[in-house]
Structure formats: C-alpha cells, structure tokens
Design a protein around this motif. Sequence first.
Motif, mmCIF file in Angstrom:
data_model
loop_
_atom_site.group_PDB
_atom_site.id
_atom_site.type_symbol
_atom_site.label_atom_id
_atom_site.label_comp_id
_atom_site.label_asym_id
_atom_site.label_seq_id
_atom_site.Cartn_x
_atom_site.Cartn_y
_atom_site.Cartn_z
ATOM 1 N N LEU A 162 0.825 -1.200 0.000
ATOM 2 C CA LEU A 162 0.000 0.000 0.000
ATOM 3 C C LEU A 162 0.866 1.260 0.000
ATOM 4 O O LEU A 162 0.602 2.209 -0.745
ATOM 5 C CB LEU A 162 -0.927 0.002 1.216
ATOM 6 N N GLN A 163 1.904 1.255 0.833
ATOM 7 C CA GLN A 163 2.794 2.418 0.886
ATOM 8 C C GLN A 163 3.475 2.653 -0.448
ATOM 9 O O GLN A 163 3.566 3.794 -0.924
ATOM 10 C CB GLN A 163 3.826 2.227 1.996
ATOM 11 N N ARG A 164 3.953 1.569 -1.084
ATOM 12 C CA ARG A 164 4.613 1.713 -2.393
ATOM 13 C C ARG A 164 3.644 2.230 -3.449
ATOM 14 O O ARG A 164 4.045 2.941 -4.378
ATOM 15 C CB ARG A 164 5.211 0.380 -2.848
ATOM 16 N N GLY A 165 2.378 1.865 -3.317
ATOM 17 C CA GLY A 165 1.390 2.276 -4.297
ATOM 18 C C GLY A 165 0.803 3.657 -4.067
ATOM 19 O O GLY A 165 -0.065 4.095 -4.833
ATOM 20 N N GLY A 166 1.243 4.336 -3.028
ATOM 21 C CA GLY A 166 0.768 5.697 -2.796
ATOM 22 C C GLY A 166 -0.457 5.812 -1.908
ATOM 23 O O GLY A 166 -1.026 6.899 -1.775
ATOM 24 N N TRP A 167 -0.879 4.704 -1.293
ATOM 25 C CA TRP A 167 -1.966 4.784 -0.320
ATOM 26 C C TRP A 167 -1.484 5.586 0.892
ATOM 27 O O TRP A 167 -0.328 5.485 1.306
ATOM 28 C CB TRP A 167 -2.384 3.393 0.138
ATOM 29 N N VAL A 168 -2.380 6.369 1.463
ATOM 30 C CA VAL A 168 -2.030 7.215 2.609
ATOM 31 C C VAL A 168 -2.722 6.684 3.855
ATOM 32 O O VAL A 168 -3.957 6.597 3.901
ATOM 33 C CB VAL A 168 -2.443 8.684 2.360
ATOM 34 N N PRO A 169 -1.954 6.315 4.897
ATOM 35 C CA PRO A 169 -2.583 5.799 6.110
ATOM 36 C C PRO A 169 -3.244 6.900 6.925
ATOM 37 O O PRO A 169 -2.830 8.058 6.879
ATOM 38 C CB PRO A 169 -1.403 5.188 6.873
ATOM 39 N N PHE A 170 -4.274 6.527 7.659
ATOM 40 C CA PHE A 170 -4.929 7.466 8.561
ATOM 41 C C PHE A 170 -3.935 7.898 9.651
ATOM 42 O O PHE A 170 -3.023 7.147 10.018
ATOM 43 C CB PHE A 170 -6.139 6.808 9.228
ATOM 44 N N LYS A 171 -4.161 9.097 10.191
ATOM 45 C CA LYS A 171 -3.328 9.620 11.272
ATOM 46 C C LYS A 171 -3.987 9.461 12.635
ATOM 47 O O LYS A 171 -3.347 9.692 13.661
ATOM 48 C CB LYS A 171 -3.009 11.092 11.013
ATOM 49 N N HIS A 172 -5.264 9.074 12.639
ATOM 50 C CA HIS A 172 -5.946 8.841 13.905
ATOM 51 C C HIS A 172 -5.195 7.775 14.701
ATOM 52 O O HIS A 172 -4.753 6.761 14.155
ATOM 53 C CB HIS A 172 -7.384 8.384 13.642
#
Length: 211
Positions: free
Chosen positions: A130-140
Amino acid sequence: MGKRKRWPGHFVIPYASMLLMISAGQVYALSAPDDEVVLKLGESYERVRAHSRSTLPPFEPGKSFATVERPARFRFDDPKYGFAAPAAQYLLVSFHNKTSEVEAVTLSPQVKDLPLDEAMAIIQDLQRQLQRGGWVPFKHTYSRPIQDTSEARRWIRACENPTSYWNGGNQYQLSLNLRCSDSTAKGKVTPSGYVISIDLGRPWISDQPDE
C-alpha cells in the motif's frame, strides 16, 4: 479510543460466517491454489468473472454479493493503487443488484487460522504494498498502520483487534484488521490463532487525526 468506526452496508458481513469459511478452507492449506480473483471497482461483475480464474458464480439480478467456493488469491487491478493478497478462503464481492457494478470487496487472505508470526508477516507485506502504491494511512491514533512491535503484539494477543485505514487518493478506502480467531478468546492466556480481514471500497469514513 475515539469514535467507533461505522462500516457501510456492503461490509456488514457476519464475522462467524468468515470464520466458518476459513475453517472449511483448511483442507486446501497444503496446496497452493491456482484460483485468482482480479478486479477493478466500478467494472461489471461478469467482467470480473471473465478475467478471473475462480469459483465466483454467475450474476443473478437482485443479488448484491457473491463469494468464492474455494480459496483464491486476490489482485486489485488498478494502475496506481493495485495490490495483491494471498489465497483467501473467504472472499466476497459486493455489486449493484441491477447493473452488477462492483462496489466493494471483503476478504480474509488465509485458508486457516494463523499463528501471530504468520499473520503479522502478511499484514506487514500488505502495508508495504500500500505504501509503495501511494496509499495514505490514517493519522488517527487507533487507525494507523499496524506495527510489528512488542507492544503491538501484546495488544493483539489481548484480542484488541487493531485496524488500520488507508486512502487511495479520493477514489478508494481500505481497512486492514487483525483479530483473534476465537470470538470468545478475549481474556485467554493464548488465543488459538488469528484472522486478517480486508475491506476495500469507495471512501466511507473520514480520518480524525486529533482524536
């Protein structure tokens, strides 16, 4: 722990059903399945069937979901946000009951209950994709990526069921959950195993980083 997350209707699938299907899939655990479900959100369900190799049944007007009958790998076929998941005994595709347009996918990428080391390895691989594909994780605080740390493992063994949320631009949203396989395991010294679940669809909740 902040506000409780609410799932849209197509994700409200009985957890017991997922466990039963994973249990049934243990007979396939010793062989690598050839089946694979490949899809894009928004395409027709019959198109998914055409370019997948799986036991997904034909579309029936009036129905809004279908599941595989034997384990299948999963590949989200998006040029930017695509990712792949291991063989899943439980894989459910949700679609519009008239147009058959695919709306969401729920799966558990395993064919049996997993030891924590194996479950964590799958979680970490999926999050790297996901990180390599540009997905952005929530900050909550309670929606961030699941870390492989001693503290996180203690939390998981206590059956606190961590869930990380990710946004694929403004097009997609994904949740990744890791929980004890026995719903009565909370409070046990050693849970019997662990279950991963992935929900993929259009955005359904907003990040709340300050909570």
